[in-house]
Scaffold this motif. Structure first.
Motif, PDB file in Angstrom:
ATOM      1  N   GLN A  40       0.838  -1.200   0.000  1.00 36.95           N
ATOM      2  CA  GLN A  40       0.000   0.000   0.000  1.00 36.95           C
ATOM      3  C   GLN A  40       0.870   1.245   0.000  1.00 36.95           C
TER       4      GLN A  40
ATOM      5  N   VAL B  94       2.039   1.746  -3.473  1.00 38.62           N
ATOM      6  CA  VAL B  94       0.978   2.233  -4.361  1.00 38.62           C
ATOM      7  C   VAL B  94       0.920   3.746  -4.308  1.00 38.62           C
TER       8      VAL B  94
ATOM      9  N   LEU C 159       3.850  -4.969  -7.975  1.00 34.94           N
ATOM     10  CA  LEU C 159       2.637  -5.752  -7.786  1.00 34.94           C
ATOM     11  C   LEU C 159       2.887  -7.208  -8.135  1.00 34.94           C
TER      12      LEU C 159
ATOM     13  N   ASP D 235      -7.307  -6.931  -3.667  1.00 31.37           N
ATOM     14  CA  ASP D 235      -6.464  -5.749  -3.502  1.00 31.37           C
ATOM     15  C   ASP D 235      -5.453  -5.627  -4.628  1.00 31.37           C
TER      16      ASP D 235
ATOM     17  N   HIS E 289      -7.128  -4.866  -7.892  1.00 28.36           N
ATOM     18  CA  HIS E 289      -7.592  -3.480  -7.911  1.00 28.36           C
ATOM     19  C   HIS E 289      -6.466  -2.541  -8.304  1.00 28.36           C
ATOM     20  N   HIS E 290      -5.285  -2.789  -7.698  1.00 28.29           N
ATOM     21  CA  HIS E 290      -4.176  -1.895  -8.017  1.00 28.29           C
ATOM     22  C   HIS E 290      -3.642  -2.122  -9.416  1.00 28.29           C
TER      23      HIS E 290
END
Lengths: 656, 311
Positions: free
Chosen positions: A87, A90, A102, A382, A385-386
């Motif tokens: 996170q 990101v 990622l 997660d 999504h990224h």
């Protein structure tokens, strides 16, 4: 996609409660996914029956969606680490570097999953309790499925090969998850007469279907007839098979041409009858030619339709792209007709993945794989999504899918005695609802020791949750008060800076003084420092102690002035006025007059006010107190007289 | 920058201590003990730094201790949170619990296990008779243990006796967070009101010898350690992450105040042989090494996001 579609199987818990006409079952929410169940009596409306209390009453702590967290705690902790770092990345990294991070994170998750799975296998092996062993095995099986799905999703959605040519990755996937071919081959090689081994050909077929031509050639070389023409021909053909790798800078068209050329050669050789002597070799070459019928025959070596799918593609269409995968699904599934319901679920998820329907994958995984923990869906969602693969659209629930899943996971962690900190960290990364969840939960974490309270305070202050921090300080202070630790209570209340609760403690101190004649917590009161200015009651307490100090040191003037200012400021609570007035008594009885007229009037005024107030009426006072009051009045009147005389008289100074 | 080796143990560890060498000449100890807290069932574990399974025999260079991975050799369940753990001698150590009990355990040399020597239950209690957490321990030699608790009492016990040798029951109005023996009969303690107090055991327990305060905010002081050589120099760490050095010969105020961590500082330790060096660890996840000769922090090792509890 409505949130209500993510409904799982209904979970049933059996609790040992005694059935009784008068008792019903009630429940109270715990933290997160936790319920406390207990029995209570149904109140009788008609007549007041004496409530017969039953001897045993138990409270059951029911938790769900969290079974995995005790067994695979390492998974929770290590992946928490990976999650938080991700996170952070990101937020700070640019798109292209982020993409490689990622991919790395996805691989790390899988590595941790694998490690936990192996550890669990070790524990299960050494476990003697049958029911526990069964449970471990269920978990291991679930981990296997999760690894299968995750690695497929990684190939299709996260770590997409350039140009969309996925076959190599899919082959790796197969080889990683279907190890029977290699295991059989090893067994065969280590036996005395490999080619006589009953599973010799099966091993060869399995390896062939996974595209492992190296090992196929090795096994064939072990055959007794390996020097015959047919065997040599097969060996040649296998050796020449073109493989697509990224290192060779060949374009797709070039590769395709090479491959077609090679396949034509295979077909030519086959039709020329070069392998007619050995039917097994014929099967091998048929596979190489991509013949439909032979794949049906070899379906047992494939075990599942997705294995068959990849194998067929390898030999029929190696330059296929992701989009082409969907066409092959139905025919392959048709070959395999029946499978157990559990495998059916897994098949559905994999099919949805191959059809590129990501939402279906997540939905099915939620339904099927989240009973033990929401770990899998939340972390996968997660990453997707990224990567931009997940639709960031808002659900009717109020936030997007990723947040919904993360909230579910975090909530299930909150009920755990020790993992609530991890849960709060996850909630930090839920932009819409995270903060309100944290606010609600952090106040309800049980505070057993001061050290834990300090930690939770730190959590609150890190996140600027000042209201919650204040409430925690007050709770700790009240706990201390109940246990009669006034000092600790005061230190907690000072932190909370709330005047009302501080007043409670100071009132208790003053009460103690009234009853025992001395202060007990001098080490605190004498060292309050500037914090005594926080509330009036503290200031009063500190100043009163100062008065004592003056008196003990013999500084009469200072003592008198301080006492007067304390009395006139009316800072003291009503029950304490009596004590203060009594303090004035020894000063009044001193030989010299220390209180001047206005000061004496002040004291009288205070006394009158006290008596007018109902609580100090003559009727309520004890003998001694009435005596004391009388003495006080006498002393005051005498002092007044002396003071008036002193002030109003003119001093004659003799000049000599 | 030295190497750091990380191992996940699936429990929150509150105290970790190296086992002391049995005599000065033996090799540095490879055994350490950990105590956990804040869990359904807390445990005390004994770990050993063993060789990694991968063969590193062909390496000629020195294999540093960090190349080895700690292996758990023994695990023992424990009631309540482990709030403090101190070695009394090279074989025995005492553990303080949040249930108010103090337990002494012993390493058995034959097997790699622990044996239970003795327990004092309800060592610390509130006036209402409910158990109070015992927050800190300080050994004197290998005979006496002084303990402080949330009830503000200091209790001194001797190893073989059930009844305490001495109890200072009105020692403190607040929770005592850490204590240590200054001299044979003097104890130093820090409390949640931000005060440092000395007690003389020979004197009347109703008087404290001295009280020192840090600042006016009354931030709780959480840990303390005394200088190995000069007994009047003491270091304390507070909840605001501030490191304070005191000279006990001076009245009331500290010598040096150093802003260090961003989170609560849980433990501070002087190096036993090189007292110019000081180590502090804190809630913000970092371990700092201070060099007194240059009055700057020499290096800081930042761990992962986990919070550090003990050195």
């Amino acid at each position: 996609m409505a949130a209500s579609t993510v409904d799982g199987e209904v979970e049933v818990f059996t609790l040992p409660f005694k059935k009784s006409r008068n008792l019903k079952l009630r429940s109270v929410w715990g933290m997160g996914k936790e319920l406390y169940m207990f029995q209570s009596q149904i109140p009788h409306k008609e007549r007041e029956e004496s409530q017969r209390s039953f001897s045993e009453s138990n409270i059951f702590d029911v938790q769900w969606n969290a079974e995995m967290h005790d067994i695979a705690r390492k998974l929770v902790n290590e992946t928490h680490n990976i999650f938080v770092i991700l996170q952070g990345q990101v937020k700070s990294l640019s798109q292209s570097i982020l993409y490689s991070q990622l991919r790395k994170a996805s691989k790390q998750y899988r590595a941790v999953l694998k490690a936990c799975s192996m550890e669990l296998m070790q524990i299960a092996d050494s476990c003697t309790d049958e029911s526990k062993k069964l449970k471990y095995e269920e978990h291991i099986q679930e981990f296997e499925m999760i690894q299968l799905i995750w690695s497929l999703c990684e190939i299709l959605f996260i770590d997409v090969a350039p140009g969309g040519l996925v076959l190599t990755s899919l082959l790796d996937w197969l080889q990683w998850h279907f190890q029977e071919g290699k295991q059989l081959a090893t067994k065969v090689i280590h036996s005395d007469q490999p080619c006589e081994h009953p599973q010799y050909w099966e091993a060869i077929y399995r390896l062939l279907l996974q595209g492992d031509t190296e090992n196929v050639r090795k096994l064939l070389a072990l055959n007794v007839f390996s020097h015959s023409d047919s065997f040599i021909a097969v060996d040649e053909v296998l050796k020449k098979m073109p493989r697509w790798t990224y290192q060779h800078a060949q374009s797709v068209a070039e590769y395709e041409m090479k491959w077609r050329h090679w396949r034509e050669e295979c077909v030519r050789r086959y039709e020329a009858g070069q392998f007619a002597a050995y039917p097994e070799l014929e099967t091998i070459v048929q596979v190489l030619c991509g013949d439909e019928a032979v794949f049906k025959d070899l379906k047992d070596c494939c075990e599942t339709w997705y294995h068959l799918l990849v194998s067929k593609l390898l030999y029929q269409n190696p330059t296929c792209r992701i989009q082409d995968l969907t066409y092959e699904i139905k025919p392959c599934q048709a070959v395999f007709s029946n499978s157990s319901p559990q495998i059916q679920e897994l098949d559905n998820i994999l099919q949805a993945a191959l059809e590129f329907d990501l939402h279906q994958v997540i939905k099915d995984s939620c339904t099927f794989l989240s009973n033990r923990s929401w770990w899998f869906v939340s972390h996968l969602a997660d990453i997707l999504h990224h990567c931009g693969q997940l639709d960031p659209q808002e659900l009717p629930f109020g936030s997007n899918l990723r947040e919904y899943l993360l909230l579910e996971y975090a909530t299930s962690l909150m009920a755990h005695k020790s993992l609530y900190q991890v849960g709060i960290d996850y909630l930090d990364f839920c932009p819409v609802f995270g903060r309100s969840y944290i606010e609600a939960y952090v106040e309800r974490i049980p505070l057993e020791t001061e050290r834990k309270a300090h930690k939770i305070l730190h959590i609150c202050l890190e996140r600027d949750l000042l209201v919650q921090a204040q409430s925690i300080c007050k709770v700790m202070g009240m706990k201390c008060l109940k246990q009669e630790r006034f000092g600790s209570a005061l230190s907690w209340f000072l932190k909370s800076k709330d005047a009302t609760v501080i007043k409670q403690v100071t009132d208790r101190f003053l009460n103690e003084y009234c009853e025992e004649g001395k202060f007990s917590h001098l080490d605190l009161i004498d060292h309050l420092g500037p914090s005594m200015l926080i509330t009036n009651s503290l200031t009063f307490l500190a100043k009163y102690r100062e008065f004592h100090t003056f008196y003990n040191n013999g500084d009469v003037k200072g003592a008198v002035n301080l006492l007067l200012s304390l009395i006139s400021s009316r800072l003291a609570p009503k029950f304490f006025w009596m004590t203060m007035l009594m303090d004035a008594l020894p000063l009044l009885n001193l030989p010299e007059v220390v209180f001047n007229v206005s000061q004496t009037y002040e004291l009288l005024h205070c006394l009158e006010e006290l008596q007018r107030d109902g609580t100090s009426n003559y009727k309520n006072l004890k003998e001694t107190e009435i005596e004391k009051l009388k003495l006080l009045r006498i002393a005051l009147t005498r002092n007044l007289a002396n003071a008036i005389l002193q002030e109003r008289s003119v001093r004659t100074v003799s000049i000599s | 920058m030295t190497d750091i080796s990380v191992k996940f143990v699936s429990k929150k560890i509150s105290k970790i201590r190296w086992r002391p060498k049995s005599d000065v000449k033996s090799a540095p100890s490879t055994i350490f003990v950990t105590g956990s807290w804040d869990d359904q069932q807390n445990t005390i574990c004994v770990w050993d730094l063993r060789d990694r399974i991968a063969a590193s025999d062909d390496r000629d260079d020195e294999i540093s201790a960090l190349d080895h991975e700690p292996q758990k050799t023994f695990e023992m369940p424990y009631a309540g949170d482990v709030l403090d753990l101190q070695y009394l001698s090279s074989n025995t150590f005492a553990v303080a619990s949040s249930t108010g009990a103090v337990t002494v355990l012993k390493h058995l040399s034959s097997s790699q296990t622990l044996a239970h020597l003795c327990t004092w239950d309800k060592h610390h209690q509130f006036k209402t008779d409910s158990p109070a957490a015992c927050t800190c321990l300080a050994p004197r030699g290998d005979e006496w243990i002084a303990t402080g608790g949330e009830d503000g009492q200091i209790v001194i016990v001797a190893l073989e006796q059930r009844q305490p040798v001495q109890t200072l029951d009105k020692a403190d109005s607040c929770t005592i967070n850490d204590l240590t023996f200054l001299k044979q009969s003097e104890i130093l303690s820090v409390n949640s009101f931000g005060q440092l107090k000395t007690f003389d055991l020979r004197q009347d327990p109703k008087q404290h010898a001295q009280i020192f305060s840090v600042t006016e905010n009354h931030t709780p002081l959480l840990c303390l350690d005394k200088h190995p050589g000069q007994a009047h120099i003491v270091a304390t760490g507070g909840e605001d992450g501030m490191l304070t050095i005191w000279d006990l010969r001076q009245e009331k105020f500290p010598m040096t105040l150093l802003e260090a961590h961003t989170g609560a500082m849980w433990e501070v330790k002087f190096h036993p042989h090189n007292p110019n060096h000081l180590f502090t660890c804190s809630d913000d996840g970092s371990l700092w090494h201070w060099d007194g000769s240059s009055t700057d922090a020499v290096s800081s090792f930042t761990g992962t996001k986990g919070k550090k509890h003990s050195i």
